[in-house]
Design a protein around this motif. Structure first.
Motif, PDB file in Angstrom:
ATOM      1  N   VAL A 359       0.866  -1.180   0.000  1.00 25.97           N
ATOM      2  CA  VAL A 359       0.000   0.000   0.000  1.00 25.97           C
ATOM      3  C   VAL A 359       0.902   1.229   0.000  1.00 25.97           C
ATOM      4  N   HIS A 360       0.776   2.044  -1.048  1.00 28.34           N
ATOM      5  CA  HIS A 360       1.637   3.210  -1.264  1.00 28.34           C
ATOM      6  C   HIS A 360       0.855   4.460  -0.894  1.00 28.34           C
ATOM      7  N   GLN A 361       1.314   5.197   0.150  1.00 27.03           N
ATOM      8  CA  GLN A 361       0.545   6.336   0.649  1.00 27.03           C
ATOM      9  C   GLN A 361       1.350   7.635   0.550  1.00 27.03           C
ATOM     10  N   ARG A 362       0.693   8.663   0.009  1.00 29.54           N
ATOM     11  CA  ARG A 362       1.324   9.988  -0.048  1.00 29.54           C
ATOM     12  C   ARG A 362       0.610  11.015   0.842  1.00 29.54           C
ATOM     13  N   MET A 363      -0.629  10.687   1.256  1.00 30.30           N
ATOM     14  CA  MET A 363      -1.484  11.704   1.859  1.00 30.30           C
ATOM     15  C   MET A 363      -1.425  11.739   3.388  1.00 30.30           C
ATOM     16  N   ASN A 364      -0.543  10.985   4.003  1.00 24.82           N
ATOM     17  CA  ASN A 364      -0.429  10.992   5.453  1.00 24.82           C
ATOM     18  C   ASN A 364       0.097  12.350   5.928  1.00 24.82           C
ATOM     19  N   PRO A 365      -0.642  13.049   6.811  1.00 26.39           N
ATOM     20  CA  PRO A 365      -0.206  14.386   7.254  1.00 26.39           C
ATOM     21  C   PRO A 365       1.091  14.348   8.062  1.00 26.39           C
ATOM     22  N   HIS A 366       1.495  13.180   8.542  1.00 21.71           N
ATOM     23  CA  HIS A 366       2.725  13.080   9.329  1.00 21.71           C
ATOM     24  C   HIS A 366       3.968  12.960   8.442  1.00 21.71           C
ATOM     25  N   LEU A 367       3.766  12.796   7.136  1.00 20.13           N
ATOM     26  CA  LEU A 367       4.889  12.689   6.218  1.00 20.13           C
ATOM     27  C   LEU A 367       5.445  14.074   5.880  1.00 20.13           C
ATOM     28  N   ARG A 368       6.759  14.115   5.678  1.00 18.08           N
ATOM     29  CA  ARG A 368       7.384  15.362   5.231  1.00 18.08           C
ATOM     30  C   ARG A 368       7.155  15.530   3.733  1.00 18.08           C
ATOM     31  N   LEU A 369       7.315  16.735   3.250  1.00 18.67           N
ATOM     32  CA  LEU A 369       7.182  17.001   1.830  1.00 18.67           C
ATOM     33  C   LEU A 369       8.226  16.187   1.059  1.00 18.67           C
ATOM     34  N   GLY A 370       7.772  15.506   0.011  1.00 20.86           N
ATOM     35  CA  GLY A 370       8.680  14.685  -0.788  1.00 20.86           C
ATOM     36  C   GLY A 370       8.937  13.319  -0.200  1.00 20.86           C
ATOM     37  N   GLU A 371       8.105  12.918   0.761  1.00 19.86           N
ATOM     38  CA  GLU A 371       8.275  11.614   1.414  1.00 19.86           C
ATOM     39  C   GLU A 371       7.000  10.791   1.243  1.00 19.86           C
ATOM     40  N   VAL A 372       7.140   9.483   1.088  1.00 23.51           N
ATOM     41  CA  VAL A 372       5.987   8.584   1.001  1.00 23.51           C
ATOM     42  C   VAL A 372       6.121   7.482   2.052  1.00 23.51           C
ATOM     43  N   GLU A 373       4.994   6.833   2.294  1.00 30.74           N
ATOM     44  CA  GLU A 373       4.970   5.728   3.251  1.00 30.74           C
ATOM     45  C   GLU A 373       4.468   4.489   2.511  1.00 30.74           C
TER      46      GLU A 373
END
Length: 403
Positions: A359-373
């Motif tokens: 599962v590839h997530q970009r929208m997590n508010p805890h992520l820094r800009l330019g980072e994915v989970e």
């Protein structure tokens, strides 16, 4: 004082059950033998008629009713196995059966009970609540209440399991079995101790539904404030008066196992023994694998039932794989750039681990800009292999956390 069931009662029950129940096989278990350092066997009551030992006690109890009592019908309360045992016994003995089951009872057990001709009432969240409703029904209609464990006829019927064990393995030194209300372990202890007082009888409860340990400390049946376990067949909040007296006098030890222990045992039985067993039926094996009890070989673990919901089996297998370190759930943070996911998956492939889902997530508010989970489920060969996979990812600069 409660009068205890005797060996003669168990032998008489066996005569009643002749031609009704099957003598279940005793299968050797190499994993348990290796763990214990001596012969270990599995008593396969999961292969009994109706899928558990329960038909033994239910049939004896109903067979000993008078014609007038059987004409009024019988009523029972159960999460499933006792329900099926009562329904089958009632069908064979020509009486009607009504069974009260918890609202969350596994659907296959409900369907099987209906299949034997019983009327089903879904009441309450636990077996204890269903028991109250069943007793009220008995008072209102005159139907005979068939208790799932707290009756001498039921205990005598369950004790026939021990007669078979002692004939199949006369040299047995330890018998381990699951405990809910205590009917099976009481019956086994009656027969085993009478035939060979040196046989140790050990009962096993799920740690999250263990009413016997506090009851034994208190010296009387003591009700749990709450209980919850995947082993629904032994999820009983309070021992019976009769079974408590038997356990207190005859059973050598009561131990507990965790949900993870049960999951691992189910997985081992499925993989190595090719046996489908429900969680309640596997707690004896769980105790032996977890080392929570000292068992002198030859040892017999009773697989008390095999009526498991396929959906639960799927979840338990996954849980068992995770508990054994063979199913890894991790979350990896990395840079959001082309080729990054392919690189991540390549690093896992280099460790010869298999990715089950991503599962590839970009929208997590805890992520820094330019980072994915990236959330990953990974199959590995065990705990050591899992550590290698995580170590390799971290060595390559990935931030890894466990889901």
């Amino acid at each position: 004082m409660t009068d205890l069931v005797g060996l003669a009662d168990v032998e008489a029950a066996r005569q009643l059950l002749a031609g009704v129940v099957r003598t279940t096989p005793l299968e050797p278990s190499r994993p348990l033998s290796a763990r214990l350092g001596g012969p270990a066997w599995l008593k396969c009551e999961n292969l009994q008629r109706a899928g558990s030992y329960k038909v033994r006690g239910a049939y004896v109890r109903i067979a000993r009713l008078s014609d007038a009592e059987r004409a009024r019908g019988v009523v029972a309360a159960s999460a499933g196995n006792h329900a099926q045992g009562v329904a089958l016994a009632a069908e064979m003995l020509g009486t009607s059966a009504t069974v009260f089951m918890p609202e969350g009872a596994p659907l296959p057990k409900v369907a099987a009970t209906k299949g034997y001709g019983a009327a089903i009432e879904l009441v309450g969240a636990t077996v204890d609540e269903s028991l109250v409703a069943a007793k009220e029904f008995a008072e209102r209609t005159g139907a005979v209440f068939i208790h799932p464990f707290d009756h001498s006829d039921v205990i005598a019927g369950q004790g026939t399991v021990a007669l078979e064990i002692l004939e199949q393995v006369p040299q047995v030194r330890t018998i381990v079995t699951g405990v809910g209300g205590g009917g099976l372990v009481s019956g086994i202890a009656v027969a085993a101790k009478a035939i060979n007082p040196h046989v140790r009888v050990i009962g096993v409860q799920a740690a999250n539904a263990a009413a016997f340990p506090p009851s034994l400390v208190a010296g009387e049946p003591t009700r749990l404030a709450s209980f919850s376990t995947i082993a629904d067949g032994i999820a009983v909040g309070c021992p019976g008066e009769i079974t408590f007296a038997h356990v207190e006098k005859l059973v050598d030890e009561i131990v507990t196992v965790t949900e993870e222990d049960i999951s691992r045992a189910l997985l081992m039985l499925l993989e190595r023994g090719k046996l489908v067993v429900e969680p309640a039926g596997a707690v004896g094996v769980a105790a032996l694998l977890a080392g929570v009890v000292e068992a002198e070989p030859p040892t017999v673990a009773v697989l008390s039932g095999g009526n498991i919901d396929p959906l639960l089996l799927m979840r338990v297998i996954e849980h068992g794989l995770a508990a054994a370190g063979r199913f890894l759930r991790i979350t990896v943070r990395c840079g959001d750039r082309p080729g990054q996911l392919a690189d991540l998956l390549g690093k896992i492939a280099d460790q010869h681990a298999n990715v089950v889902d991503v599962v590839h997530q970009r929208m997590n508010p805890h992520l820094r800009l330019g980072e994915v989970e990236v959330a990953l489920s990974v199959e590995t060969r065990g705990s050591e292999h899992s550590d290698q996979v995580v170590g390799a990812l971290r060595a390559n600069g990935y931030v890894v956390s466990f889901a």
